[in-house]
Design an enzyme around this catalytic site. Structure first.
Site, PDB file in Angstrom:
ATOM      1  N   CYS A 156      19.958  63.746   6.511  1.00 18.43           N
ATOM      2  CA  CYS A 156      17.967  62.961   5.235  1.00 18.43           C
ATOM      3  C   CYS A 156      17.849  61.854   6.252  1.00 18.43           C
ATOM      4  O   CYS A 156      16.219  61.882   5.659  1.00 18.43           O
ATOM      5  CB  CYS A 156      19.215  62.330   5.462  1.00 18.43           C
ATOM      6  SG  CYS A 156      19.507  63.193   3.301  1.00 18.43           S
ATOM      7  N   CYS A 193      14.444  61.707  -2.729  1.00 19.79           N
ATOM      8  CA  CYS A 193      15.844  61.910  -4.153  1.00 19.79           C
ATOM      9  C   CYS A 193      16.408  60.865  -4.812  1.00 19.79           C
ATOM     10  O   CYS A 193      16.055  60.443  -6.287  1.00 19.79           O
ATOM     11  CB  CYS A 193      16.969  62.879  -3.626  1.00 19.79           C
ATOM     12  SG  CYS A 193      17.839  62.095  -2.349  1.00 19.79           S
ATOM     13  N   CYS A 230      13.392  66.878  -2.739  1.00 22.14           N
ATOM     14  CA  CYS A 230      13.981  67.280  -0.708  1.00 22.14           C
ATOM     15  C   CYS A 230      12.981  67.885  -0.591  1.00 22.14           C
ATOM     16  O   CYS A 230      12.940  69.161   0.023  1.00 22.14           O
ATOM     17  CB  CYS A 230      15.332  67.864  -1.065  1.00 22.14           C
ATOM     18  SG  CYS A 230      16.438  67.724   0.561  1.00 22.14           S
ATOM     19  N   CYS A 281      14.186  59.170  -9.959  1.00 26.93           N
ATOM     20  CA  CYS A 281      15.350  59.856 -10.392  1.00 26.93           C
ATOM     21  C   CYS A 281      15.136  58.623 -10.947  1.00 26.93           C
ATOM     22  O   CYS A 281      14.482  57.431 -11.339  1.00 26.93           O
ATOM     23  CB  CYS A 281      16.614  59.178  -9.239  1.00 26.93           C
ATOM     24  SG  CYS A 281      18.088  58.897 -11.515  1.00 26.93           S
ATOM     25  N   ASP A 330      34.166  75.231  -9.550  1.00 25.35           N
ATOM     26  CA  ASP A 330      33.278  74.193  -9.774  1.00 25.35           C
ATOM     27  C   ASP A 330      34.443  73.858 -10.746  1.00 25.35           C
ATOM     28  O   ASP A 330      34.497  73.152 -11.965  1.00 25.35           O
ATOM     29  CB  ASP A 330      32.155  74.421 -10.409  1.00 25.35           C
ATOM     30  CG  ASP A 330      31.037  72.693 -10.608  1.00 25.35           C
ATOM     31  OD1 ASP A 330      31.756  71.563 -10.170  1.00 25.35           O
ATOM     32  OD2 ASP A 330      30.323  73.146 -11.216  1.00 25.35           O
TER      33      ASP A 330
END
Length: 388
Positions: free
Chosen positions: A200, A206, A260, A210, A146
């Protein structure tokens, strides 16, 4: 990090044996998920990346634009790479990470940042695995966690670790949305895995949870609206339209991850290094608002939180204070109105205006004329109208 091809006894170039060796080394190093992808068979993500950048959805993260060409494909970063080993480490929380959102006088820190910086944990182990692999294969290797232009999530999906969900994060059948990812690039040929199918379905959990509507469409993220971006990457004042939606989230946001449904299969992190420090599970806002630079560095020593610095962190804590409804935080907000840093002063004014609008208006009439920073001056002007 690059390790040159080694020489010595015990070398093998057999793709199956090399894969088995790498997987054993990964398990021994504490990784929970393992897969291999071939750069030659990866889907081209350059168009998606270009669209993301063209729409400005990366916000102020200019490094994404600067490294776009190398980021689009592993071979653009390192032409010699022949296999990419993807590793995942479970950091599943022991408790519901959204439970602290209801504790308005306390702060919510993203699960991944409640202990030691995962970059340090994972990179050291990747180097260990890569060193052993180079000695066994005679191949060159590079490790990434990352911190380089590597698209770990699409690579991990190609390697069968999971799929990129509608929240754009990796979803695993075994670990839900709670996997840290690392990659080892190598010039060796290894047996590869099949990509994981998207599972999904019609779920929108999800997207719907938000707080700031950061998903313009499924599988698309506008970082400029994301609380993780706003609290970590964004350096200036938090845009007013997102402040109340932030609630008490002061570093990152776990909402889309935590909701999730695949998390029901996830396990909690098995190693102490990845379990939350108790003092970071729900720290009191009044303690955080008192932090000077030395206190901030001490509290977050070894934590990824440390990288945003005391000023941005206290800015975030002040937004949480303004959203708290707790008058007991007013003295701390008033004290920070005189802070040397404009980003802290501005957030303190806003917080005070939310908690005690009349007090903020009175202070504004005395202080606005003396303020030289334009952003802070704007906050004072807003405060003067807060009580009307």
């Amino acid at each position: 990090m690059t390790k040159s091809a080694a020489t010595g006894q015990g070398l093998t170039r057999d793709p199956a044996k090399l894969r088995a060796f790498a997987e054993t080394a990964a398990r021994q190093a504490g990784f929970d998920a393992f897969g291999v992808a071939s750069p030659a068979k990866l889907p081209d993500i350059s168009a998606k990346l270009a669209a993301f950048l063209e729409h400005g959805r990366h916000g102020t993260m200019g490094w994404m634009e600067e490294t776009a060409e190398r980021r689009a494909h592993p071979q653009a970063l390192w032409p010699e790479v022949r296999s990419v080993i993807l590793l995942g480490m479970n950091y599943g929380p022991e408790t519901d990470p959204l439970a602290t959102l209801a504790q308005k006088d306390r702060a919510t820190i993203s699960v991944y940042a409640r202990n030691r910086d995962y970059h340090d944990v994972i990179k050291g182990r990747l180097k260990e695995i890569a060193g052993r692999f180079a000695a066994r294969s005679g191949a060159d290797v590079k490790v990434f966690v990352d911190t380089a232009p590597v698209m770990e999530k699409p690579l991990a999906a190609a390697a069968g670790l999971g799929w990129q969900g509608k929240h754009t994060n990796l979803v695993s059948r075994d670990f839900g949305s709670w996997l840290f990812l690392g990659a080892i690039f190598t010039t060796a040929e290894l047996e590869t895995d099949m990509p994981e199918a998207d599972s999904c379905g019609s779920c929108r959990a999800c997207l719907d949870i938000c707080p700031t509507d950061a998903f313009p469409a499924p599988y698309q993220l506008d970082a400029r609206r994301c609380i993780s971006y706003l609290t970590i990457e964004h350096k200036g004042p938090i845009p007013h339209e997102f402040r109340q939606a932030m609630g008490n989230r002061i570093y990152g946001c776990d909402d889309c991850l935590a909701v999730c449904p695949w998390n029901k299969f996830a396990q909690t992190a098995s190693e102490a290094k990845l379990k939350a420090r108790e003092e970071l599970n729900a720290p009191a806002l009044d303690d955080l608002l008192k932090l000077d630079d030395a206190g901030f560095r001490s509290l977050f020593s070894g934590s990824p939180v440390k990288r945003i610095g005391r000023d941005r962190f206290v800015r975030n804590a002040l937004i949480a204070a303004g959203n708290s409804g707790h008058d007991t935080l007013v003295p701390h907000c008033e004290a920070l109105i005189a802070d040397p840093e404009p980003v802290v002063r501005g957030a303190a004014i806003w917080a005070l205006a939310q908690l005690q609008p009349e007090a903020a208006e009175g202070l504004a009439r005395k202080a606005a004329a003396r303020e030289s920073d334009p952003d802070v001056k704007t906050e004072w002007m807003r405060a003067m109208g807060a009580a009307s």
